[in-house]
Design an enzyme around this catalytic site. Structure first.
Site, PDB file in Angstrom:
ATOM      1  N   LEU A  96      11.040 -53.056  25.042  1.00  0.00           N
ATOM      2  CA  LEU A  96      11.084 -51.583  24.583  1.00  0.00           C
ATOM      3  C   LEU A  96       9.856 -50.925  23.928  1.00  0.00           C
ATOM      4  O   LEU A  96       9.578 -51.421  23.070  1.00  0.00           O
ATOM      5  CB  LEU A  96      12.321 -51.297  23.930  1.00  0.00           C
ATOM      6  CG  LEU A  96      12.891 -49.749  23.532  1.00  0.00           C
ATOM      7  CD1 LEU A  96      13.672 -49.376  24.943  1.00  0.00           C
ATOM      8  CD2 LEU A  96      13.875 -49.725  22.631  1.00  0.00           C
ATOM      9  N   ASP A  97       9.480 -49.726  24.578  1.00  0.00           N
ATOM     10  CA  ASP A  97       8.568 -48.777  23.999  1.00  0.00           C
ATOM     11  C   ASP A  97       7.216 -49.614  24.066  1.00  0.00           C
ATOM     12  O   ASP A  97       6.219 -49.313  23.318  1.00  0.00           O
ATOM     13  CB  ASP A  97       8.769 -48.596  22.671  1.00  0.00           C
ATOM     14  CG  ASP A  97      10.187 -47.662  22.633  1.00  0.00           C
ATOM     15  OD1 ASP A  97      10.506 -47.067  23.815  1.00  0.00           O
ATOM     16  OD2 ASP A  97      10.823 -47.482  21.624  1.00  0.00           O
ATOM     17  N   GLN A  98       6.974 -50.708  24.887  1.00  0.00           N
ATOM     18  CA  GLN A  98       5.964 -51.471  24.920  1.00  0.00           C
ATOM     19  C   GLN A  98       4.914 -51.356  26.144  1.00  0.00           C
ATOM     20  O   GLN A  98       3.921 -52.176  26.405  1.00  0.00           O
ATOM     21  CB  GLN A  98       6.044 -52.972  24.559  1.00  0.00           C
ATOM     22  CG  GLN A  98       6.713 -53.401  23.297  1.00  0.00           C
ATOM     23  CD  GLN A  98       5.854 -53.028  22.135  1.00  0.00           C
ATOM     24  OE1 GLN A  98       4.725 -53.079  22.193  1.00  0.00           O
ATOM     25  NE2 GLN A  98       6.422 -52.654  21.048  1.00  0.00           N
TER      26      GLN A  98
END
Lengths: 288, 288, 288, 288
Positions: free
Chosen positions: B230-232
């Site tokens: 996530l969000d990477q």
């Protein structure tokens, strides 16, 4: 084994099929290894621009390379320059009384952020002498009279010194004199100036006062090449800052100095890294 | 005489001498005329990236062109894509309840600022149905349960629809569900998401509240590819805005929406114009 | 117990000792609780400006409050307005053919980001009728002739409608007609316009073409009040964006639209929140 | 007749009715003339903050004024400071080896852009001695050992010097040591630091390398007060810059320096003009 040598080739030619292929093939044939290639075709003017950064084996015969580029250039009608990246650009600074742009350029130069060698600083005032000389840079004082014939004479003397120094670049660090047209033309696209407004707004004197009176919400600065026509030269870079109703003309001046410093420093860096080509009064800037 | 056809070639290869010369020569030999060439060599990873926009005579045999590119690519170990510029990218939008990103994308699409065709909008809520259907775009409702096995089932059903539509791009317009890892992997670098912070700051839930609590003076949004973690995912673009102490968390949310809209719209445009290559988790963006 | 009522007081007066103390004391005596106070003294013009947001008990007699403010205002020579925050500003939009500013304002209005009520949209073209009417907003078509006497007649008819609607604000959403001087004066500081350049640069027609020709590196938009003299009204807000040599005039137009939308949306919000006072052609903007 | 004296009053109090009226009335009664008033009520924390710039007749008895403020402050539970604007803030700079922040602060100080007096420069290295001493500022060398007990001893010695100098402000100009907690607490909200990232992203060492690896498109710097917990102090200002894929970690470092210089210079100015109040770890900044 020795370190490879790095070069910058900047080239303009009227557009036609196969230009980029021809240039890159030529350099590749001589063991050139591209580090960075930027290319732009102006569709309106059918003009082709490129900047190639590349390295060659230390054993390269530079004159041979130049000859082969010259041959191609003649065929395609190109204007071009080739520079070895490790050689700093011989530069003269022009200053008057305020030191913010001078201090900025001196710091960037000392920190090696801009690839120049400062051969001299020329000023129409004495006030910045100490600040220049403590950096072991020669300082030359050329007062400029307001009276036309004497002013012209002063610029002639200044030009004589310049011809002796033979700078590749001049930078007007808030030099508060209009250079004569013949001097601008002699150093075409080799005199960088900073104007303290977002050109073409507020041309001429006291732009911060003008900006205050107009009540703008953004102020800025414009780095451009000096040309015969005042504040009309090709724009290299601009910087901008928000201001509000409570900012006095003096505040605008103070905030504007930060814009001037940044735009000027970037402009010099772009020029010294051979990233700018000028065509029809507009600058092509292959940014970094 | 008919109009030339425009193509975009995106190519990655391990760096070695003569790559750009080889590619440009190949295209030039087939009467390709370059409109825009951008190239980047990553000196740390010894990796070569290029994007070439060019036009060919209408008479060009596209299969022949592809074959010759494939041949070269095999020789130099390249990954590449070739797209005809006039064909819009088949796209599916994912939305939840808030409409600011949806409205933004719809407007840009209608105005032809982004070269996509919107095949469908998928949502886990019904609230935005009317806004989608009045644009004559199919709207599909897939509620997502909080309970793991049923949630997985819902995503499986959604994936079945996606496989039927076969989109080239998915855009999460503030879709408030975490996509399963297998779906992210199936559409690697083809799902664009917008996160409402300047990643990597404020990962996870309610970033504007986090930003308020930390008292930051800049907020922003990050457009990136969705990945398993996530969000990477690789960052495509970011947008930023100044805030002050008097801005409440709700103000940050409001101002942040403008960042989200701009960053997402630019990200989609960059993707749809084939300007993005991803390597080692970083994106090379040949900007416009 | 009922909710307190929120008010906005905007006041200008010639500067003298004790102004802010007098005003805040007056409001405090009537149980006014300040939510936000902004004050500015123009030192050059010896002028005092303030904006006070405050709340009163629901039981407040508003007429009594107004009387006491009026009494003080007379004593100190002040101009002032008092508005209840919950009442949206009655607004008329003026549009021509392009819809980007219209769509922006409609979205901000629907999302309650700007506190206006859209009473009508007036246009000199029919093209945006559907986009307006699907929002259930009346659309009025007033074609404007190029011929002077008929043009004047058209504006007279339009003004008659305006007088019937009685808007507190008009917004020119890229309305491509110059309003007659008498209309600008009738709605002084109540007509918001958006100009597609960083005024005062590129006044007049086709500023993006002008910007392209001058080779600027920053473009922008200016939100201002319409005045008799074209593009000379008090500036409310400006927005700016970096551009490069490869951006065509059409690219500048596209990027500029984002500037226009942001600057206009912010300008309307500032006006509708009673944050702007105009003095000597400059705007005091108590920002949010 | 002599020039009036200018003062800055900064005040925090728990919010209640009539605070601003009480304060402005008190000052007005003593012939105080407001030059600038800023006020903020934090609605979540029910906290009232104000900064008032005003002038008094030269004949004012300053002790009498202080007493009357103290009396009011006790009644309303306020914390406050009163400063005469003409007195520069006694400041100590802490530096290590890089000089960009030092040079920036020195230039702003010489140019009177920031209202400080530099009493000394302290460093854990000798390299910047000449640059400091040529400005006729005392330079003190305190090497800091890596070994805990000796490190603590070094900081104790440094603190002894500080207590002798008695600075009102310390500025860490890229001082590459973590100050001990007791020192941070002793000078709470009086030590300004600059961190080379957009906090809270990239806390800790080598943020530009971290930023490069994450592939961000925006980098920046954060000016904040040093606190016991590293990089967690109240944020004063932030600055940001766009970067692209071709920027190496060294490029990010170079561009980041410009962010650091600007954010630090603005932070010092805001502090020296008494524009900052800290509450619950967030800073209220009454901007200029």
């Amino acid at each position: 084994m020795s370190t490879p040598r790095r070069f910058l080739l900047k080239l303009y030619a009227p557009d036609r099929l196969g230009l980029l292929a021809a240039i890159t093939t030529l350099l590749a044939q001589q063991q050139g290894n591209f580090l960075d290639v930027q290319q732009y075709t102006d569709p309106l003017n059918k003009a082709f621009f490129t900047r190639l950064a590349f390295e060659f084996p230390a054993s390269l015969e530079i004159e041979k390379l130049k000859k082969s580029i010259a041959l191609l250039a003649r065929k395609i009608g190109a204007r071009w320059t080739l520079r070895e990246q490790s050689v700093p650009l011989k530069t003269v600074l022009l200053v008057s009384k305020t030191n913010h742009c001078l201090a900025e350029v001196l710091w960037r130069w000392r920190s090696k952020e801009i690839n120049i060698e400062i051969a001299a600083v020329i000023s129409n005032h004495e006030v910045l002498r100490a600040e220049v000389e403590r950096e072991r840079i020669p300082f030359h004082f050329f007062p400029i009279s307001k009276e036309a014939p004497r002013k012209e004479k002063a610029f002639q003397k200044m030009a004589a010194l310049l011809r002796a120094i033979h700078p590749e670049l001049m930078v007007m660090c808030r030099y508060m004199q209009v250079l004569p047209a013949w001097l601008c033309n002699e150093y075409e696209c080799r005199i960088i100036n900073i104007h303290h407004s977002l050109l073409p707004a507020f041309i001429g004197a006291d732009p911060y006062r003008q900006a205050y009176n107009r009540g703008v919400k953004l102020i800025g600065a414009t780095c451009h090449y000096a040309t015969e026509e005042l504040d009309q030269g090709p724009i290299i870079d601009q910087e901008v800052m928000r201001v509000q109703h409570f900012h006095s003309p003096e505040d605008l001046q103070r905030l504007g100095r930060d814009c001037e410093k940044l735009a000027l420093a970037r402009g010099i860096r772009l020029h010294a890294d051979d990233r700018i080509l000028v065509h029809n009064g507009r600058s092509i800037v292959f940014g970094d």
